[in-house]
Design a protein around this motif. Structure first.
Motif: not given
Ligand SMILES: [Zn+2]
Length: 361
Positions: A295-308
């Motif tokens: 996915r695009p960069r911003e979605e992956m950043q969102r995923a990192s924060m969603l994970q925690r």
């Protein structure tokens, strides 16, 4: 059309397919059972090492999956497909496949270990002070909301945009992705102790590669790069023989960051490829990270924060957490058939190049 049945939806299924293919190929197998953690259904967890080719080969191409847990699903499929391909190995050449470097994260479908540790930041010395990530100290309180809502996420990204324009792209990446050792409930946490997965990886490397003289290490990940394509990250210094080998084997794109979706790469702490090279002083080591883009960069950043958030706050609203978990999983392991087909077709190509490369050097 590649055989799509190599893809799996659970850790046990992926492991079963991988080991069946290893047996059929006549490979040797050593299992490293996890000492004290289980999968979500209580299933046992392992790092599995499978070796094909002469036991005393002086050239070994090593391919690992699941350093980041959930990212292991496509990597595992590529390993299983390779075992089933009947590839012939050149003389004095072996292939070592490490399946599920972080089996807890693989089984629980998350990037981190049982301690919420990013295994790829855990290979630091715990005998001395850990690296300090001053930028993350500023980031942490701004990306750890109690509630996960569209408004909260929009607010986080507004703050991150401001932070980035204040400190610049490189300092932003260092702060966000570089790794941190102070917040167990944060993102890219490198740990307060050596993880089981770290020790198991070291044992497997020692037991399989102590006699090798030319060794390549390819660590398979997902999440950086364009959807449906793959990118390479080469961390050997400019002008070094190892970097030149990577360029010869996989082409210019192995070293020129083609397709990399990070504007500036962080300076990472405690990464597995560095530990790998340090363990094998007798060998010429060529290391490369491959990322299947999702996915695009911003979605992956969102995923990192969603994970925690899922890990530390999600328990309060299980129905919502389940829905968000599915969103998280699709960021690292897309279900689309065309994406998965691309993984297999591209892997077949770059794995063959790795085998040819190690045999040629
Ligand atoms: Zn990764």
């Amino acid at each position: 059309m590649p055989d799509m049945t190599v893809f799996a939806e659970t850790y046990a299924e992926a492991r079963g397919k991988f080991l069946d293919a290893a047996r059929a190929a006549g490979a040797r197998h050593v299992a490293y059972p996890h000492a004290d953690a289980r999968g979500p259904a209580g299933e046992p967890l392992f790092l599995d090492a499978v070796m094909l080719g002469p036991a005393n080969a002086s050239r070994v191409f090593t391919v690992a999956s699941g350093t980041h847990g959930i990212e292991g699903y496509p990597g595992s499929a590529a390993q299983t497909a390779w075992l089933g391909s009947g590839a012939k190995l050149p003389a004095d050449t072996a292939v070592l496949l490490l399946h599920a470097n972080n089996p807890w994260g693989f089984a629980h479908k998350t990037r981190t270990t049982e301690d919420n540790v990013d295994l790829n930041r855990n290979f630091v010395s715990f005998d001395r002070a850990r690296p300090v990530n001053a930028g993350y100290e500023e980031v942490h309180p701004n990306i750890t909301p109690d509630e996960w809502s569209d408004a909260a996420v929009a607010g986080i990204f507004r703050w991150l945009d401001g932070f980035r324009s204040r400190v610049g792209e490189k300092a932003f990446s260092d702060a966000f992705n570089g790794g941190q050792y102070a917040h167990q409930d944060g993102i890219f946490f490198g740990g307060a102790r050596v993880q089981w997965s770290n020790g198991a990886f070291r044992r497997a490397v020692k037991e399989h590669l102590a006699g090798a003289r030319k060794v390549a290490f390819m660590d398979l990940h997902t999440g950086i790069g364009p959807y449906g394509d793959h990118i390479y990250l080469c961390f050997h210094p400019e002008g070094s023989p190892a970097r030149e080998r990577a360029r010869q084997w996989w082409g210019e794109r192995a070293v020129n960051l083609q397709g990399v979706t990070h504007k500036k790469l962080a300076t990472y702490s405690g990464v597995i490829i560095d530990a790998f090279a340090e363990m094998l002083p007798q060998a010429d080591v060529t290391s490369i990270v491959v990322e299947y883009g999702t996915r695009p960069r911003e979605e992956m950043q969102r995923a990192s924060m969603l994970q925690r958030w899922l890990r530390f706050n999600g328990g309060r609203d299980p129905a919502r957490a389940k829905k968000l978990q599915a969103e998280y999983e699709s960021a690292f392991y897309p279900a689309e058939a065309d994406w998965r087909r691309n993984v297999l077709e591209q892997s077949r190509d770059f794995l063959a190049k790795g085998v040819a490369g190690i045999a040629s050097c």
